[in-house]
Design an enzyme around this catalytic site. Sequence first.
Site, mmCIF file in Angstrom:
data_model
loop_
_atom_site.group_PDB
_atom_site.id
_atom_site.type_symbol
_atom_site.label_atom_id
_atom_site.label_comp_id
_atom_site.label_asym_id
_atom_site.label_seq_id
_atom_site.Cartn_x
_atom_site.Cartn_y
_atom_site.Cartn_z
ATOM 1 N N LYS A 1 0.834 -1.211 0.000
ATOM 2 C CA LYS A 1 0.000 0.000 0.000
ATOM 3 C C LYS A 1 0.866 1.257 0.000
ATOM 4 O O LYS A 1 0.691 2.157 -0.804
ATOM 5 C CB LYS A 1 -0.912 0.036 1.233
ATOM 6 N N GLU B 1 -2.634 7.219 12.865
ATOM 7 C CA GLU B 1 -1.435 6.493 12.415
ATOM 8 C C GLU B 1 -0.566 6.105 13.605
ATOM 9 O O GLU B 1 -0.498 6.818 14.597
ATOM 10 C CB GLU B 1 -0.605 7.397 11.496
ATOM 11 N N ARG B 2 0.125 4.989 13.469
ATOM 12 C CA ARG B 2 1.166 4.671 14.451
ATOM 13 C C ARG B 2 2.338 5.610 14.190
ATOM 14 O O ARG B 2 2.675 5.893 13.050
ATOM 15 C CB ARG B 2 1.626 3.220 14.296
#
Length: 486
Positions: free
Chosen positions: A161, A187-188
Amino acid sequence: MNRELTVQQAGVVVAVRGSVVDMRFDGTLPAIYTLLRAGDGGRVAIEVLSQRDARHVRGIALTPTQGLARGMPVEDTGGPLQAPVGKPILSRMLDVFGNTIDREPALTGVQWRSVHSQPPPLVRRSTKSEVFETGIKAIDVLTPLERGGKAGLFGGAGVGKTVLLTEMIHNMIGHQEGVSIFCGIGERSREGEELYHEMKAAGVLPHMVMIFAQMNEPPGARFRVGHAALTMAEYFRDDEHRDVLLLVDNIFRFIQAGSEVSGLMGQMPSRLGYQPTMGTELAALEERIANTDSGAITAIQAVYVPADDFTDPAAVHTFSHLSASIVLSRKRASEGLFPAIDPLQSSSKMVTPGIVGERHYALAQAIRRTLAQYAELKDIIAMLGLEQLSPDDRKVVARARRLERFLTQPFFTTEQFTGLAGKLVSLKDALDGCERILGDEFKDLPESALYMIGAVDEATAKAKGKAKPQAASQPANEEAHALDDA
């Protein structure tokens, strides 16, 4: 904007419940969406979401509320949450408040605009459907994106991705003089840091803005970061008349954050526990992504489907806004067929004779039909071997396998890892190649000659240059040699 406080704009905290803060104002009540500041030095940012009575408002904190207590003063900033816009934000990494998080100096010379704005009116929208060319064969031929449209990118971890998004950013900047905005919702921090360094290494950062609300931030911040990113995108579209590529990862986390906010505010949950206002909230964000007379915002959104249930309300509402769906397949990735786009599961509303033209439409249908027939024959090949197929079926298999390899492509952003020079392929070259493969023009060439090339003419040169292809130059597959001989 005037940020000076008056007596009427000073309030006091009366209750703190997690991220929900109730406040009393003795003068004029702050309007809905007004940004308030409380705590030491105004470190706690609160957005007003409801006016409870003539004296009280309830808001959701966009920052942690540790240390906030009843009786503390509240300051009214006099306006909503604002995002920075202007050329200085390019190449920067920001949070939802417009603060820099890339260890570089703070922003200077920018304008500040409200993150809340209306979608462009219908009279300004372009009624013409145009294809947004990416230079990636598998997307442009089978699932063309719409300029000013919204595409969903479905895929698990490790199937490519991020690489696909990075390549699209590279192609958008290098060949369309556009701007890319990456919006990380929930998001991390590890993913954000990796992406920042990848973009920097690929040389695409100078024409890009990255904005993040990390996974550990309160739901209010994750809920508003998408609006901040769109405010920046609208500036480049409307003020600078440039095309914008907006990448959102992950749109499901926007819905999830909205659900958390709704629950904290005490609203009655709807189906499967989602917020009753989910459709409205998603539409308010998605409808701002549009193609106008001054430019276009084209969005590619990563979509997480809860428990692979496509009837989940979050997935259903998201699907209704998308004009194309790109599905990445782990099986194709394991065979080395990159980009690992599954041509049979991916789809686009643009593939109609009226938009892409009769030839492109017929070719796309023929490619899907050939690949679908090959998928059906795979079980027979696995059980009985290729020799048991009829001559016609063997031809279908040979075409399908050559098409699969032709739809792979070396990326500019992976040159340092693969050693293969990146290729940008025009739609014309991609269609010509597919047409010639379907016409059996390359049936005498080994499949490996079509693997990881740009235009189809490169296959002949590759086959001549390698009388005996190296093992690494084609995907590992037990049928390859039998089919080469067929």
